[in-house]
Each structure stands twice: as structure tokens, then as C-alpha cells.
Enzyme design. Structure first.
Site, mmCIF file in Angstrom:
data_model
loop_
_atom_site.group_PDB
_atom_site.id
_atom_site.type_symbol
_atom_site.label_atom_id
_atom_site.label_comp_id
_atom_site.label_asym_id
_atom_site.label_seq_id
_atom_site.Cartn_x
_atom_site.Cartn_y
_atom_site.Cartn_z
ATOM 1 N N HIS A 1 -28.602 -0.062 -61.388
ATOM 2 C CA HIS A 1 -27.489 -0.884 -61.879
ATOM 3 C C HIS A 1 -27.838 -2.374 -61.927
ATOM 4 C CE1 HIS A 1 -23.490 -2.339 -62.697
ATOM 5 N NE2 HIS A 1 -23.437 -2.970 -61.532
ATOM 6 N N GLU B 1 -21.020 -7.392 -51.793
ATOM 7 C CA GLU B 1 -19.914 -6.430 -51.813
ATOM 8 C C GLU B 1 -20.327 -5.063 -51.262
ATOM 9 O OE1 GLU B 1 -16.669 -4.588 -54.990
ATOM 10 O OE2 GLU B 1 -18.297 -5.863 -55.694
ATOM 11 N N ASP B 2 -21.516 -4.593 -51.626
ATOM 12 C CA ASP B 2 -21.902 -3.219 -51.307
ATOM 13 C C ASP B 2 -22.973 -3.091 -50.221
ATOM 14 O OD1 ASP B 2 -20.143 -2.294 -53.228
ATOM 15 O OD2 ASP B 2 -21.639 -2.363 -54.829
ATOM 16 N N HIS C 1 -25.932 -9.390 -57.657
ATOM 17 C CA HIS C 1 -24.469 -9.523 -57.784
ATOM 18 C C HIS C 1 -23.669 -8.555 -56.910
ATOM 19 C CE1 HIS C 1 -24.840 -6.089 -60.552
ATOM 20 N NE2 HIS C 1 -23.544 -5.924 -60.408
ATOM 21 N N ASP D 1 -22.151 -6.716 -65.934
ATOM 22 C CA ASP D 1 -21.819 -5.688 -64.942
ATOM 23 C C ASP D 1 -20.887 -4.646 -65.562
ATOM 24 O OD1 ASP D 1 -21.403 -4.496 -62.291
ATOM 25 O OD2 ASP D 1 -19.455 -5.496 -62.340
#
Length: 711
Positions: free
Chosen positions: A48, A76-77, A72, A139
Site C-alpha cells: 500500500h 496510525e497503524d 503516511h 491513499d
């Protein structure tokens, strides 16, 4: 699959001095952060960020943007902090990654209010650094490419959001190839039957279409050679969603659309653009009213080109665009072609005409507190189809198509809009709802004592006009409602020998206001004036339970009768509930209530156009509270081929999903197409969605749509 070397190769094409070591460092950092993670497809998660970074290189973005593409999702992940990224890659990249993270945190399955808050964050992030939204678009593009791994409900929701928000954003930023890709993928999930029909038609005609493109290209080249004008010509098939829009707008069948291809002529300078136009019009008959000069009057995203439609060699319509090579680069690269980071400067949207629309949205973000109004304004500014009109002094004003003299007045100044009583267009008096056209000279007539009318909201189209009119109306209505609420409460108090002035001095009303969750006493008076509460509700908070006369209890009891057990009303008890006939809400729809004086609460679908014209002070949040099973009428319009047995197949689907058919109408047309309207009873939105999905799978059905009201 994209590899790291593919990204480096693309970057070096437009930026030979790029810091390859920094890009490699970001790639390794991302690989370590996402180690062991997989996507829904089962593929390693690293695919991704690689795809996102590669898309950013297709936009010709700078190295910090591409690095941010790799990173990016790390905050968050993964267990990575903004501080770590700043330490390893610097503050600029940390801010970019943090900006993308902030507008990605809200889960899709959440309330409408929360999602709108997310869009507000996105606008603020854009205003600080436009690269944030470019990374977010990249994204979203890869997420759309892998949407088939999501559940059907999420596919539809994500596709709708992409079509309504992200594709128009790509257009506003001038990235036309990305806009087209996002539209086509969204359309594939939102209307699979129509998508399949158009794509199959294009596949079947590809060979003859390619032959036709080559024929026209050679013919145009031959004409230009006669004038020794150097040029490059390209032909392309139109996009699927673009074809579908034309079918809908012009009410055409796919077989009736002949201009499925478009041609582009590229020359060296502006002078040659107009010379090329003259050559084309000399040899091909131009279609009246189908020429647009975007060189003299560029689009809001600074797109420049000459557009013309002519009659082709076989009597068919041909669309031709003429532009310079530089204009073509600007059209393809969009905002990246205007980039100022290359010069070491921070991009300031206030300094660039390209971002006039962004400034309008930022102003709306600050002025509009109501989230639904903000989203309406947001979408208006995202869908530009401009006209160009002139002031009496000759100044050009750019307005959206369908704009009226009132929109024009507000575009010049808010006070001019408020005091507008009439207009002259090119010397002739016209009504205020008159739709302006490019080239019109508009002269606004005013009166110092004139005030805006609520009726104007029915025909103005610009976000500024809608915002300013609503602000004026709210202010006026609030003042009147405060006066009315105060008078009603004072009258009710007098019946119980209570003094308004004494209660105000003692602070009793502020205490009562707080119990109703109001900040001030004026807010309480306005709530009563609007009809949110009755004076008896207010008295009920003040008079002790033991002292309340039985008559008052009876009145309150009467007001509270008739509550519909399917609707939960936040903050208001005991209103009679009915459902709006203009939008026919059913369980599963997002809904909003509106309190009408003397009629209780009317429940609308949250995106019903009618409720947005109502006073916000009288809107209340409501939700479904299903204690019993009810049946709700829904009307479906089904379009497709006129084929034997189709009605039987449709009825079988209804029966299989336990939907009771109340009525059915069927119509056939000379072009062998058919349409039918079914009124059925269903219990919940999920049941309706299953029915629509099953109907779309029937061979010969092109579209299934839910009808609102009596449409």
C-alpha cells in the site's frame, strides 16, 4: 506490483537531483514499521505505501511528499510516533504525515456529524499544506483499487464518499486523470449494471473505434500540413462515468451517443491554438453554441484550452480540444505544475488564484457551525461549472453555472446582496431568479432598507450567497423568537401570579436554562419562541411537584400523548411524531427531526433537500428505536430492456426477500427499453439494499433507484 526501483525511476525523470538516499531510508522505515501486517487482500501491507508513493510520483510531487507517501500510515497503524518521524526525517515530513493521519483516523462506520467533522479537519489541513490532501488522494486511489476486498455495504459507502468528495477535489486541484479514475471506480460499485453495460459496449466497439480515431487523426494531420503548422494529435475513448453522465443529462441510450471519443490537438504557442481552431472550423462544420474559450477565461483550477464540437467525416459529432504543450502539462499535472516547493518556498493558497475556492471553503468552515450546512457549501464549491459575467465597469466575475443576479451581488459584497431588489442584465430588467449566462453584463439595483428573503435560498447556487442569507435569517428569526418566547413565558407566569422581572433578578431563569442545556436565558426564550419547548415545560421546571395544579398536569399530559415508539428524540420529550412525505424515511436511513409549531415533530431523511431550507434552531437529533416490527412503503424505479419475463423476475426477487408489493406500473418505449415503478412494503434499510442488489443482478436491468416523495 510496484517496486521501490520503479518509484526512484519515476522521481528521477522529473527531478534528477532528488535525494535517493532519503527515499530509500523512508522505504526501509516503512517496511520495518509494517512488518508482519497484511491488508484485507492478504497481501503484505507494504504494498500500500509503495502504491501511494508511486501515485505521488505520477503527480510529479517533491521528495518530501513521496517520503510522506511511504510513511503516511506509520503513525496510525504502527507503534511509531510523530516525534520519531521528526527525529529521523525532519519537521516538514513529520507535519505532512501527521496531517494525513489526522484526516484518516475517523472510521467510516460512524455518525454523519463525526464524518463532517473529519471533512472540516481535512479543510484545515489543506489550508496549512496542500500536499496533505494530495497524499490523501493517492491513499484513497489505491484503497479504491482494492475495494473489492471490502464488504458490500462498505464498498457502497466508500464509493459514494469518493464520488462526492475526493473525485471533485482531484478536479479542483487540476489532476484530471485521477479524477477520472476515482469516478469510474466509484461508479462501478454504485451502479454496477450501468457500468457493466457501458464497458461491454466500449469493449465490443473498440476495434472499429480505434480505426475511426486513426482515420480522423490522419484527416486532421493532412489539413494542418496544407498550412505547414506543426502539431501533435491524440485521440482517446471517453471515460465510462463521463458517458453515463451524458446519457442521464441528455436522456440518451448508449446506442444514441456517437461521440464516444475525443481528440486533442497540441501546438507550440497560444497564437497557434487560434490558428489551429480556424483550420478545423474551415474544414469541419462547427456546431453552433459548442465552442468554449478556456484560454481567454481559464477554469477555476487554471485549466486552459479551446474546446469545440464539429461535424465529422461521416456526419457524426466530434469533440476537439486545442492547447499548447505547456497547457497540456498543466492540465495533466494539476497543482504540481504550479509547485512552489521547488523554489524552496512554502505554498500559500492566499497568493494563488487556483485556490480562490479553497479560501471560500475555509471562510465557510469558520462561519458555519451547522455541519450539514457546511457539507452543502463544501459540495457546491467542489463542483465547478463556471460562467463568466461582467460588472458595468467591465470587471469579470466567475460564477457557477445556474448563478442568478443575487449570487452575483453577494460575490461582489455581502451588503450589496442584502440590499438587492432587482437587476439589469445586458440592459434589460430581469427577475432575481434569472439564470445568468457567460458574457452577461449585470447591474444590481438596491434599496437601503431592503432585507434578504428566505425564498432566495430556493434559487441561489453559490456557497457565499447561501451562507450570508442563512446568517441574516438566523439572526432575524432569533431576535423575533426571543421576543415571542419571553412574551409566552411571561403570560404563563402571570396565570400563576409569578413575576418575570423578579425571577430574572433572582437568577431563576438561568438555572432553568441550564436544566434545558441552554447557555443563556435568551437561548431559553428563543427555544420557546421556536417551538422547541412550551411555556408549560418551563413552568414544570420551576413549580415544585406538590404545588403543580392538576390542570397543568393534565395539559402536560395532553401534550405528551401520541409519541411514536419508533423514534427516539434527544433532549425533547412528548412530541407527536410523523414522517415527512417528501423523503419517506425508513429504518436504517440517517434521519433528522424538525419541530413545527402546533404539529409536533416531522422526521426527514438527513440529506432531504427540504430540511436544509428550514430553521436550524428547530432541528433536533433523532434516531430509530425499533421496539416493534413496522412496515414502511418504499417506491422503486427500475429501468432496463423491454424483454419477455422481466416483470416476473422482478416480482420473484420481491417475494424472495419477503417484500409485499402494494402496486406496480410498467411502461415501454419505442427504443425497446422499459421502466417500471414498484411500491413495496419493507421493514428496514438492510432489506431494501438486498432487494436492490438482487434486482441489479437480473440480466436486462440497467438501473434501480429509490424514489423520494411523489417523484
Amino acid at each position: 506490483m510496484i517496486r521501490f526501483n520503479d518509484i526512484i525511476e519515476e522521481v528521477l525523470k522529473y527531478n534528477p537531483q532528488a535525494d535517493v538516499e532519503a527515499l530509500q531510508k523512508a522505504y526501509i522505515f516503512s517496511a520495518q514499521a509494517h512488518k508482519g501486517q497484511t491488508r484485507l487482500s492478504g497481501e503484505p501491507y507494504l504494498i500500500h505505501p509503495l502504491e501511494v508513493a508511486y501515485t505521488l510520483t505520477k503527480m510529479n510531487l517533491d521528495v518530501p511528499s513521496v517520503i510522506s507517501g511511504f510513511l503516511h500510515d506509520t503513525i496510525e497503524d504502527s507503534f511509531v510516533s510523530k516525534e520519531e518521524i521528526e527525529s529521523d526525517f525532519g519537521k516538514e515530513i513529520a507535519e505532512l504525515v501527521d496531517g494525513v493521519t489526522k484526516i484518516s483516523k475517523i472510521p467510516l462506520k460512524t455518525s454523519e456529524e463525526t464524518r463532517v467533522d473529519n471533512f472540516r479537519k481535512m479543510i484545515l489541513a489543506m489550508s496549512k499544506d496542500i500536499r496533505v490532501i494530495l497524499i490523501k488522494l493517492a491513499d484513497r486511489y489505491h484503497n479504491m483499487q482494492t475495494l473489492n476486498f471490502m464488504s458490500p455495504d462498505k464498498q457502497i459507502e466508500i464509493a459514494r464518499e469518493t464520488l462526492e468528495i475526493y473525485a471533485p477535489l482531484a478536479h479542483r486541484l487540476g489532476i484530471e486523470w485521477l479524477k477520472g479514475e476515482l469516478e469510474d471506480i466509484s461508479f462501478k460499485y454504485l451502479n454496477p449494471a450501468e457500468y457493466r453495460m457501458i464497458s461491454e459496449k466500449l469493449a465490443k466497439t473498440k476495434k472499429e473505434r480505434d480505426s475511426y480515431i486513426n482515420e480522423v487523426k490522419e484527416l486532421i494531420k493532412e489539413k494542418f500540413q496544407q498550412f505547414n503548422l506543426k502539431m501533435e494529435i491524440r485521440g482517446r475513448a471517453k471515460r465510462i462515468y463521463s458517458i453515463y453522465r451524458k446519457m442521464v443529462q441528455e436522456e440518451l441510450n448508449i446506442d444514441d451517443i456517437y461521440d464516444l471519443t475525443a481528440f486533442r490537438v497540441l501546438v507550440d504557442n497560444v497564437k497557434e491554438c487560434y490558428l489551429a481552431l480556424g483550420i478545423i472550423h474551415a474544414f469541419f462544420k462547427p456546431i453552433p453554441g459548442k465552442f468554449t474559450d478556456y484560454i481567454a477565461l481559464p477554469k477555476a483550477n487554471m485549466y486552459k484550452s479551446l474546446h469545440t464540437k464539429v461535424i465529422g467525416p461521416h456526419g457524426e459529432k466530434i469533440e476537439i480540444q486545442i492547447r499548447t504543450h505547456e497547457m497540456h502539462r498543466l492540465a495533466e499535472e494539476g497543482i504540481a505544475a504550479h509547485w512552489k516547493y521547488k523554489e524552496g518556498k512554502v505554498f500559500d493558497p492566499k497568493e494563488d488564484k487556483v485556490f480562490a475556492w479553497l479560501r471560500r471553503i475555509i471562510e465557510s468552515q469558520q462561519e458555519l457551525k451547522d455541519n450539514r450546512e457546511f457539507m452543502e457549501v463544501f459540495k457546491i464549491d467542489l463542483f465547478p461549472d463556471e460562467i463568466y459575467v461582467f460588472t458595468p465597469r467591465g470587471d469579470v466575475k466567475e460564477l457557477p453555472k445556474g448563478a442568478t443576479p443575487v449570487d452575483f451581488a453577494y460575490a461582489i459584497h455581502s451588503d450589496l446582496g442584502h440590499r438587492c431588489i432587482g437587476a439589469k442584465v445586458s440592459g434589460k430588467l430581469v427577475p432575481l431568479r434569472h439564470k445568468l449566462r457567460s458574457g452577461d453584463v449585470v447591474d444590481i439595483q438596491t434599496h437601503p432598507n431592503h432585507k434578504p428573503s428566505k425564498d432566495w435560498l430556493g434559487f441561489v447556487v453559490t456557497s457565499k450567497a447561501k451562507t450570508k442569507i442563512r446568517q441574516w435569517i438566523k439572526t432575524e428569526q432569533r431576535e423575533r423568537s426571543i421576543e415571542l418566547g419571553r412574551a409566552l413565558i411571561e403570560k404563563a407566569l402571570a396565570r400563576h401570579d409569578l413575576s418575570m422581572s423578579k425571577m430574572l433578578k433572582a437568577g431563576d431563569f438561568l438555572t432553568i436554562a441550564k436544566e434545558f442545556s441552554f447557555e443563556t436565558v435568551d437561548d431559553l426564550f428563543a427555544g420557546v419562541g421556536y417551538g422547541l419547548y412550551t411555556p408549560l415545560h418551563v413552568l414544570g421546571k420551576y413549580i415544585p411537584e406538590s404545588d403543580k395544579p392538576s390542570k397543568l398536569q393534565k395539559i402536560i399530559s395532553t401534550i405528551r400523548k401520541g409519541k411514536d415508539t419508533t423514534i427516539k428524540i434527544e433532549g425533547v420529550d412528548g412530541l407527536v411524531v410523523r414522517f415527512a412525505k417528501c423523503c419517506n424515511p425508513i429504518p436504517g436511513d440517517k434521519i433528522l427531526g424538525f419541530i413545527t409549531r402546533g404539529r409536533g415533530l416531522t422526521v426527514h431523511v438527513a440529506d432531504c433537500p427540504n430540511i436544509h431550507t428550514y430553521d436550524d434552531q428547530r432541528k433536533v437529533p433523532v434516531s430509530w428505536e425499533l421496539n416493534k416490527q413496522y412496515a414502511y412503503p418504499v417506491r422503486l424505479r427500475i429501468s432496463g430492456e423491454d424483454k419477455k419475463g422481466l416483470l416476473s423476475e422482478i416480482s420473484a426477487v420481491m417475494s424472495a426477500h419477503k417484500a409485499n408489493i402494494l402496486s406496480a406500473q410498467a411502461m415501454t418505449y419505442p427504443d425497446k427499453s422499459a421502466a417500471s415503478i414498484y411500491e413495496i412494503e419493507i421493514g428496514h434499510m438492510s432489506q431494501l439494499q438486498k432487494i436492490i442488489k438482487s434486482l441489479q443482478k437480473i440480466k436486462g436491468i440497467r438501473s434501480v433507484e429509490r424514489m423520494r416523495g411523489n417523484a
